[in-house]
Write a protein that holds these residues in place. Sequence first.
Motif, PDB file in Angstrom:
ATOM      1  N   LEU A   1     105.540 -31.259  37.100  1.00 21.09           N
ATOM      2  CA  LEU A   1     105.209 -32.475  36.362  1.00 21.09           C
ATOM      3  C   LEU A   1     105.453 -33.722  37.213  1.00 21.09           C
ATOM      4  CD1 LEU A   1     104.259 -33.751  33.743  1.00 21.09           C
ATOM      5  CD2 LEU A   1     106.608 -33.698  32.936  1.00 21.09           C
ATOM      6  N   ARG A   2     106.505 -33.701  38.016  1.00 20.68           N
ATOM      7  CA  ARG A   2     106.797 -34.868  38.865  1.00 20.68           C
ATOM      8  C   ARG A   2     105.690 -35.103  39.882  1.00 20.68           C
ATOM      9  NH1 ARG A   2     112.233 -32.667  40.395  1.00 20.68           N
ATOM     10  NH2 ARG A   2     112.292 -31.605  38.418  1.00 20.68           N
ATOM     11  N   ASP A   3     105.168 -34.023  40.413  1.00 25.94           N
ATOM     12  CA  ASP A   3     104.065 -34.161  41.385  1.00 25.94           C
ATOM     13  C   ASP A   3     102.815 -34.714  40.707  1.00 25.94           C
ATOM     14  OD1 ASP A   3     105.698 -33.150  43.339  1.00 25.94           O
ATOM     15  OD2 ASP A   3     104.928 -31.089  43.153  1.00 25.94           O
ATOM     16  N   GLU A   4     102.549 -34.268  39.492  1.00 21.89           N
ATOM     17  CA  GLU A   4     101.377 -34.747  38.764  1.00 21.89           C
ATOM     18  C   GLU A   4     101.502 -36.229  38.418  1.00 21.89           C
ATOM     19  OE1 GLU A   4      98.566 -33.164  38.061  1.00 21.89           O
ATOM     20  OE2 GLU A   4      99.260 -31.349  39.072  1.00 21.89           O
TER      21      GLU A   4
ATOM     22  N   PRO B   1      97.861 -39.876  42.839  1.00 25.17           N
ATOM     23  CA  PRO B   1      97.028 -41.077  42.633  1.00 25.17           C
ATOM     24  C   PRO B   1      96.075 -40.893  41.442  1.00 25.17           C
ATOM     25  CG  PRO B   1      96.290 -39.833  44.539  1.00 25.17           C
ATOM     26  CD  PRO B   1      97.563 -39.187  44.071  1.00 25.17           C
ATOM     27  N   VAL B   2      95.776 -41.996  40.801  1.00 27.50           N
ATOM     28  CA  VAL B   2      94.894 -41.971  39.635  1.00 27.50           C
ATOM     29  C   VAL B   2      93.452 -41.788  40.095  1.00 27.50           C
ATOM     30  CG1 VAL B   2      94.087 -43.292  37.653  1.00 27.50           C
ATOM     31  CG2 VAL B   2      96.463 -43.481  38.380  1.00 27.50           C
TER      32      VAL B   2
END
Length: 66
Positions: free
Chosen positions: A6-9, A13-14
């Motif tokens: 989750l932290r990586d997600e 970048p958006v």
Amino acid sequence: MATPDLRDELEAPVEPLLPIEKKLIGWSFGIGIALLALLVLLNRIIPLTYESTIRPRAFERHRNRP
């Protein structure tokens, strides 16, 4: 296969929306607003009240009791 963290997600970048996604959002929003306006207009023309959904003669009989 690695499980996504989750932290990586959240730190990723958006990604911009695709043109077809923008069209889909626009059409969905437009149809929703149009249907809402249609329902409001229909409710102004033909209002549905509790009194109109029950048998009118039975309601009049009970309302005119002393």
